[in-house]
Design a protein around this motif. Structure first.
Motif, PDB file in Angstrom:
ATOM      1  N   ALA A 461      -0.932  12.204   2.547  1.00 52.36           N
ATOM      2  CA  ALA A 461      -0.451  10.853   2.235  1.00 52.36           C
ATOM      3  C   ALA A 461      -1.249  10.197   1.117  1.00 52.36           C
ATOM      4  O   ALA A 461      -0.727   9.313   0.415  1.00 52.36           O
ATOM      5  N   HIS A 462      -2.530  10.597   0.923  1.00 61.01           N
ATOM      6  CA  HIS A 462      -3.342   9.975  -0.123  1.00 61.01           C
ATOM      7  C   HIS A 462      -2.811  10.290  -1.513  1.00 61.01           C
ATOM      8  O   HIS A 462      -3.189   9.632  -2.501  1.00 61.01           O
ATOM      9  N   MET A 463      -1.911  11.277  -1.623  1.00 59.91           N
ATOM     10  CA  MET A 463      -1.347  11.633  -2.919  1.00 59.91           C
ATOM     11  C   MET A 463      -0.128  10.785  -3.263  1.00 59.91           C
ATOM     12  O   MET A 463       0.429  10.920  -4.355  1.00 59.91           O
ATOM     13  N   LEU A 464       0.275   9.929  -2.312  1.00 61.54           N
ATOM     14  CA  LEU A 464       1.453   9.087  -2.505  1.00 61.54           C
ATOM     15  C   LEU A 464       1.050   7.628  -2.652  1.00 61.54           C
ATOM     16  O   LEU A 464       0.042   7.182  -2.084  1.00 61.54           O
ATOM     17  N   ALA A 465       1.835   6.888  -3.405  1.00 61.28           N
ATOM     18  CA  ALA A 465       1.594   5.454  -3.573  1.00 61.28           C
ATOM     19  C   ALA A 465       2.290   4.717  -2.430  1.00 61.28           C
ATOM     20  O   ALA A 465       3.406   4.208  -2.566  1.00 61.28           O
ATOM     21  N   LEU A 466       1.640   4.683  -1.270  1.00 61.28           N
ATOM     22  CA  LEU A 466       2.209   4.056  -0.083  1.00 61.28           C
ATOM     23  C   LEU A 466       1.578   2.701   0.151  1.00 61.28           C
ATOM     24  O   LEU A 466       0.371   2.505  -0.066  1.00 61.28           O
ATOM     25  N   THR A 467       2.360   1.764   0.601  1.00 61.13           N
ATOM     26  CA  THR A 467       1.828   0.470   0.996  1.00 61.13           C
ATOM     27  C   THR A 467       1.155   0.602   2.357  1.00 61.13           C
ATOM     28  O   THR A 467       1.298   1.609   3.057  1.00 61.13           O
ATOM     29  N   THR A 468       0.419  -0.436   2.722  1.00 58.83           N
ATOM     30  CA  THR A 468      -0.245  -0.422   4.037  1.00 58.83           C
ATOM     31  C   THR A 468       0.778  -0.293   5.156  1.00 58.83           C
ATOM     32  O   THR A 468       0.568   0.450   6.121  1.00 58.83           O
ATOM     33  N   THR A 469       1.909  -0.967   5.021  1.00 56.36           N
ATOM     34  CA  THR A 469       2.958  -0.906   6.042  1.00 56.36           C
ATOM     35  C   THR A 469       3.552   0.496   6.121  1.00 56.36           C
ATOM     36  O   THR A 469       3.815   1.016   7.213  1.00 56.36           O
ATOM     37  N   GLU A 500      10.096  -0.547  16.268  1.00 54.28           N
ATOM     38  CA  GLU A 500      10.042  -1.342  15.040  1.00 54.28           C
ATOM     39  C   GLU A 500      10.046  -0.440  13.811  1.00 54.28           C
ATOM     40  O   GLU A 500      10.723  -0.707  12.818  1.00 54.28           O
ATOM     41  N   VAL A 501       9.301   0.658  13.888  1.00 54.58           N
ATOM     42  CA  VAL A 501       9.214   1.588  12.755  1.00 54.58           C
ATOM     43  C   VAL A 501      10.558   2.265  12.498  1.00 54.58           C
ATOM     44  O   VAL A 501      10.993   2.394  11.340  1.00 54.58           O
ATOM     45  N   LEU A 502      11.220   2.701  13.568  1.00 51.62           N
ATOM     46  CA  LEU A 502      12.469   3.441  13.409  1.00 51.62           C
ATOM     47  C   LEU A 502      13.629   2.562  12.952  1.00 51.62           C
ATOM     48  O   LEU A 502      14.637   3.084  12.462  1.00 51.62           O
ATOM     49  N   THR A 503      13.500   1.275  13.106  1.00 44.41           N
ATOM     50  CA  THR A 503      14.585   0.366  12.709  1.00 44.41           C
ATOM     51  C   THR A 503      14.253  -0.392  11.428  1.00 44.41           C
ATOM     52  O   THR A 503      14.871  -1.403  11.131  1.00 44.41           O
ATOM     53  N   THR A 504      13.264   0.118  10.689  1.00 45.26           N
ATOM     54  CA  THR A 504      12.874  -0.496   9.405  1.00 45.26           C
ATOM     55  C   THR A 504      12.947   0.571   8.324  1.00 45.26           C
ATOM     56  O   THR A 504      12.409   1.673   8.490  1.00 45.26           O
ATOM     57  N   ASP A 505      13.570   0.262   7.191  1.00 46.65           N
ATOM     58  CA  ASP A 505      13.659   1.214   6.091  1.00 46.65           C
ATOM     59  C   ASP A 505      12.292   1.387   5.428  1.00 46.65           C
ATOM     60  O   ASP A 505      11.470   0.452   5.387  1.00 46.65           O
ATOM     61  N   TRP A 506      12.076   2.575   4.835  1.00 47.30           N
ATOM     62  CA  TRP A 506      10.832   2.830   4.128  1.00 47.30           C
ATOM     63  C   TRP A 506      10.644   1.878   2.944  1.00 47.30           C
ATOM     64  O   TRP A 506       9.530   1.505   2.605  1.00 47.30           O
ATOM     65  N   THR A 507      11.719   1.488   2.331  1.00 48.12           N
ATOM     66  CA  THR A 507      11.635   0.642   1.129  1.00 48.12           C
ATOM     67  C   THR A 507      11.823  -0.834   1.451  1.00 48.12           C
ATOM     68  O   THR A 507      12.006  -1.642   0.543  1.00 48.12           O
ATOM     69  N   ALA A 508      11.775  -1.172   2.743  1.00 48.32           N
ATOM     70  CA  ALA A 508      12.043  -2.573   3.119  1.00 48.32           C
ATOM     71  C   ALA A 508      10.962  -3.509   2.595  1.00 48.32           C
ATOM     72  O   ALA A 508      11.216  -4.682   2.343  1.00 48.32           O
ATOM     73  N   ASP A 509       9.757  -2.999   2.428  1.00 53.62           N
ATOM     74  CA  ASP A 509       8.677  -3.854   1.932  1.00 53.62           C
ATOM     75  C   ASP A 509       8.334  -3.549   0.469  1.00 53.62           C
ATOM     76  O   ASP A 509       7.302  -3.937  -0.003  1.00 53.62           O
TER      77      ASP A 509
END
Length: 509
Positions: A461-469, A500-509
């Motif tokens: 995951a450290h190779m990806l530009a992921l938000t904290t959420t 909550e995680v399963l009902t939220t899109d990855w790009t929602a934030d």
């Protein structure tokens, strides 16, 4: 914890007022009319109807509790309503006497006013005898159970009970041999009827079996083709017919009230009786999980499933065990008997195996969802047992694993656009995210993106530009997947977080 429903989309409930499950709220008693609309019973009735229409007589076996509750009578009526030219033969044993055994003395049933219908009932199969019933005078002369005399009746004297053949002859309006009469009618071109005998209302276990054997032999000797033969429908408990009748009876098809209920039946019932509507997606998912747990725990005991669903709103394992203790019946005499074998071959058979036949007859086990399932799970109340934990885990896996897989796939599709492209290539990421089973093997092929698992995605995951959420979402999915894979149910807080995680899109934030 929030209550659980059947999901965002549920089967439409029947619209006719008072005619189906929609008319009965969660706290209302389960009506037999509800059951006749379910997929399992409808499929079972379809098979019986097909055999009868094909000219085959049928022997139909029910567990004792299904007969004693009156539901067997209801399903017999449901079947005969589909057929033409049905002749039900009135029995000589009342519902109140069924528990006493097939040889008990018939009890008098109070006469009522109204048109004659041999199977008219005011409750779950509670028969009523009409004032013009040809057998009421005979029954009125019989002594009541325990030798007492019923109020308003003269002291009873010993009187012979009309045999099954005599009662069938009376229904046909003849005085001779009823079987010969049926042969004559068929030879004359009349449409053959369906003769229905409820063996649990018979005083002699042998009479119905003998009538079936004699009739089939007579039809064969007369040279009647199958479509011209009168068909017999014998409905019985295991003790209502001789053991020899449990097998094939010539052209008779043997059907068992076995493997009738399915997971779909329970889910449809709960969907019809949905709780108050919710708009929150996570809460809807939580309701789905709780309903899946109820179905898994109760299995073929659909009455208990609805009762547990009304009692338990979800929560920790202890709260489920407590709610289950409130809805289970008091342990009976057979509840301490050893649990019968649970072989898959037995569960998929068309009839209960000899090893579990007695348990099936007393209503203790059934085939459900491809396995032998106890009808009343008193063993689940044992806090030292792991059985309840396993069932809860099975239910959570059934609902959540496909959704976790969808979330994994959705993230993989976003990986190329999330890479720190100045530092890593897509091949670097795929190699870093290889399964731990592949790491350390230099010659192992670099996996495709679609093959990457949640553990590998978390590792790289450290190779990806992921938000904290997004990082929290990935960790939650990975942890939940590992927990469920080790047959450990998620606790309340983990379920809430995962929903909550399963009902939220990855790009929602």
């Amino acid at each position: 914890m929030n209550t659980v429903g059947s999901g965002a989309v549920a089967p439409a409930a029947p619209e006719s007022p008072g005619s189906g499950p929609a008319a009965a709220g969660p706290g209302r008693h389960l009506m037999d009319e509800d059951l006749a609309r379910l997929p399992g019973p409808r499929r079972h009735l379809d098979m019986l109807e097909a055999d009868l229409r094909a000219g085959r007589s049928c022997v139909w076996y029910f567990p004792d509790p299904v007969v004693e509750s009156g539901r067997a009578d209801f399903f017999v009526r449901e079947l005969t309503h589909r057929l033409e030219a049905v002749i039900p033969v009135p029995g000589v044993v009342s519902l109140a006497d069924r528990r006493a055994g097939p040889a008990s003395l018939p009890a008098q049933r109070a006469p009522v006013a109204g048109p004659h219908e041999p199977w008219a009932d005011t409750g779950h199969g509670q028969d009523t005898v009409l004032s013009d019933d040809p057998y009421s005078s005979l029954l009125s002369r019989l002594a009541a159970p325990s030798g007492s005399v019923r109020p308003g009746l003269a002291p009873a004297t010993a009187a012979p009970t009309a045999t099954l053949e005599e009662r069938l002859a009376k229904e046909l309006g003849v005085t001779g041999d009823p079987v010969e009469t049926l042969v004559g009618q068929s030879s004359a071109g009349q449409a053959p009827p369906v003769i229905v005998v409820r063996c649990w209302d018979e005083a002699s276990p042998e009479e119905a079996a003998r009538l079936l054997r004699v009739a089939q032999a007579t039809f064969h000797e007369a040279g009647l083709p199958g479509h011209a033969r009168t068909r017999f429908l014998l409905t019985a408990r295991a003790t209502d017919l001789p053991r020899a009748t449990l097998g094939s009876q010539g052209r008779a098809a043997v059907h068992w009230w076995w493997k009738v209920w399915t997971r779909l039946d329970t889910e449809v019932l709960m969907a019809w009786r949905s709780r108050s509507a919710v708009t929150d997606a996570a809460d809807t998912l939580l309701r789905r999980v709780t309903d899946a747990v109820v179905a898994e725990v109760c299995g073929p005991d659909i009455d208990r499933a609805l009762a547990l669903r009304a009692t338990w709103d979800g929560g920790a394992l202890g709260t489920l065990r407590h709610a289950l203790s409130q809805v289970l019946p008091e342990p009976g005499a057979g509840s301490t008997e050893p649990v019968p074998p649970r072989r898959l071959s037995t569960a998929h058979a068309s009839a209960p195996d000899a090893e579990i036949h007695d348990a099936w007859a007393r209503g203790a086990v059934d085939s459900w969802d491809g396995r032998i399932h106890p009808a009343h799970g008193h063993s689940l109340l044992d806090a030292d047992s792991q059985e309840l934990r396993v069932l809860v885990c099975h239910a959570q896996n059934r609902v959540l694993l496909p959704l976790i897989e969808e979330a994994r796939t959705a993230l993989i599709h976003l990986v190329p656009g999330m890479l720190h492209k100045q530092r890593f290539t897509l091949r670097d990421f795929r190699e870093k995210a290889r399964s731990q089973h592949w790491r350390g093997t230099e010659e192992a092929a670099v996996p495709d993106l679609e093959e990457l698992e949640l553990g590998g995605l978390s590792y790289a995951a450290h190779m990806l530009a992921l938000t904290t959420t997004q990082r929290h979402r990935l960790r939650t999915l990975h942890t939940a997947r590992n927990t469920l894979s080790h047959r450990t149910p998620l606790d309340h807080d983990e379920l809430v977080s995962l929903a909550e995680v399963l009902t939220t899109d990855w790009t929602a934030d």
